[in-house]
Design a protein around this motif. Structure first.
Motif, PDB file in Angstrom:
ATOM      1  N   MET A  50       0.946  -1.341   0.166  1.00  0.00           N
ATOM      2  CA  MET A  50      -0.086  -0.026  -0.026  1.00  0.00           C
ATOM      3  C   MET A  50       0.862   1.311   0.128  1.00  0.00           C
ATOM      4  O   MET A  50       1.787   1.355   0.763  1.00  0.00           O
ATOM      5  N   ALA A  51       0.520   2.184  -0.815  1.00  0.00           N
ATOM      6  CA  ALA A  51       1.325   3.227  -0.835  1.00  0.00           C
ATOM      7  C   ALA A  51       1.150   4.158   0.325  1.00  0.00           C
ATOM      8  O   ALA A  51       0.221   4.046   1.191  1.00  0.00           O
ATOM      9  N   GLU A  52       2.247   5.040   0.627  1.00  0.00           N
ATOM     10  CA  GLU A  52       2.130   5.731   1.854  1.00  0.00           C
ATOM     11  C   GLU A  52       1.159   6.874   1.725  1.00  0.00           C
ATOM     12  O   GLU A  52       0.800   7.421   0.647  1.00  0.00           O
ATOM     13  N   LEU A  53       0.247   6.961   2.823  1.00  0.00           N
ATOM     14  CA  LEU A  53      -0.838   8.138   2.797  1.00  0.00           C
ATOM     15  C   LEU A  53      -0.288   9.343   2.622  1.00  0.00           C
ATOM     16  O   LEU A  53       0.739   9.873   3.190  1.00  0.00           O
ATOM     17  N   ASP A  54      -1.255  10.311   2.068  1.00  0.00           N
ATOM     18  CA  ASP A  54      -0.708  11.452   1.819  1.00  0.00           C
ATOM     19  C   ASP A  54      -0.858  12.408   3.141  1.00  0.00           C
ATOM     20  O   ASP A  54      -1.765  12.108   3.874  1.00  0.00           O
ATOM     21  N   LYS A  55       0.336  13.108   3.416  1.00  0.00           N
ATOM     22  CA  LYS A  55       0.372  13.945   4.599  1.00  0.00           C
ATOM     23  C   LYS A  55      -0.879  14.833   5.060  1.00  0.00           C
ATOM     24  O   LYS A  55      -1.089  15.014   6.002  1.00  0.00           O
ATOM     25  N   GLU A  56      -1.419  15.409   3.822  1.00  0.00           N
ATOM     26  CA  GLU A  56      -2.745  16.396   4.087  1.00  0.00           C
ATOM     27  C   GLU A  56      -3.894  15.549   4.368  1.00  0.00           C
ATOM     28  O   GLU A  56      -4.471  15.903   5.083  1.00  0.00           O
ATOM     29  N   TYR A  57      -3.839  14.379   3.805  1.00  0.00           N
ATOM     30  CA  TYR A  57      -5.148  13.446   4.377  1.00  0.00           C
ATOM     31  C   TYR A  57      -4.953  12.992   6.051  1.00  0.00           C
ATOM     32  O   TYR A  57      -5.851  12.975   6.624  1.00  0.00           O
ATOM     33  N   ILE A  58      -3.650  12.739   6.396  1.00  0.00           N
ATOM     34  CA  ILE A  58      -3.512  12.429   7.591  1.00  0.00           C
ATOM     35  C   ILE A  58      -3.816  13.468   8.470  1.00  0.00           C
ATOM     36  O   ILE A  58      -4.216  13.597   9.678  1.00  0.00           O
ATOM     37  N   LEU A  59      -3.176  14.595   8.065  1.00  0.00           N
ATOM     38  CA  LEU A  59      -3.514  15.941   8.913  1.00  0.00           C
ATOM     39  C   LEU A  59      -5.019  16.253   8.948  1.00  0.00           C
ATOM     40  O   LEU A  59      -5.663  16.368  10.175  1.00  0.00           O
ATOM     41  N   SER A  60      -5.836  16.146   7.894  1.00  0.00           N
ATOM     42  CA  SER A  60      -7.170  16.621   7.989  1.00  0.00           C
ATOM     43  C   SER A  60      -7.818  15.151   8.778  1.00  0.00           C
ATOM     44  O   SER A  60      -8.699  15.750   9.611  1.00  0.00           O
TER      45      SER A  60
END
Length: 89
Positions: free
Chosen positions: A1-11
């Motif tokens: 699985m690709a690393e999750l987007d940092k903006e998604y994690i922050l949101s």
């Protein structure tokens, strides 16, 4: 699985912090599995506990599963964090 987007994690964590039960559940899973963040079972337990208290049935099961890999001290720390979150919100 690709690393999750940092903006998604922050949101996601912002929405969990704001009180969204679904996002609290997702944040718990995020920290339990270390998807895009370091595995942190204490934080995972905190978020799953809050999600469970807010009616997310799946959170109860997930919380019980990760509890098996935690020490009593870690569980107590997670419960304390959840209580503090409740008092602040």
């Amino acid at each position: 699985m690709a690393e999750l987007d940092k903006e998604y994690i922050l949101s996601l964590t912002e929405q969990a912090e704001a009180g969204s039960p679904e996002e609290q559940y997702r944040a718990g899973l995020l920290f339990a599995f270390g998807e895009g963040v370091p595995v942190d079972l204490v934080l995972a337990h905190k978020w799953l506990n809050l999600a469970a208290m807010n009616g997310v049935a799946e959170a109860r099961e997930s919380r019980a599963e990760i509890s098996m890999d935690m020490s009593p001290q870690e569980i107590a720390a997670a419960q304390k964090m959840a209580r503090e979150w409740c008092l602040a919100h």
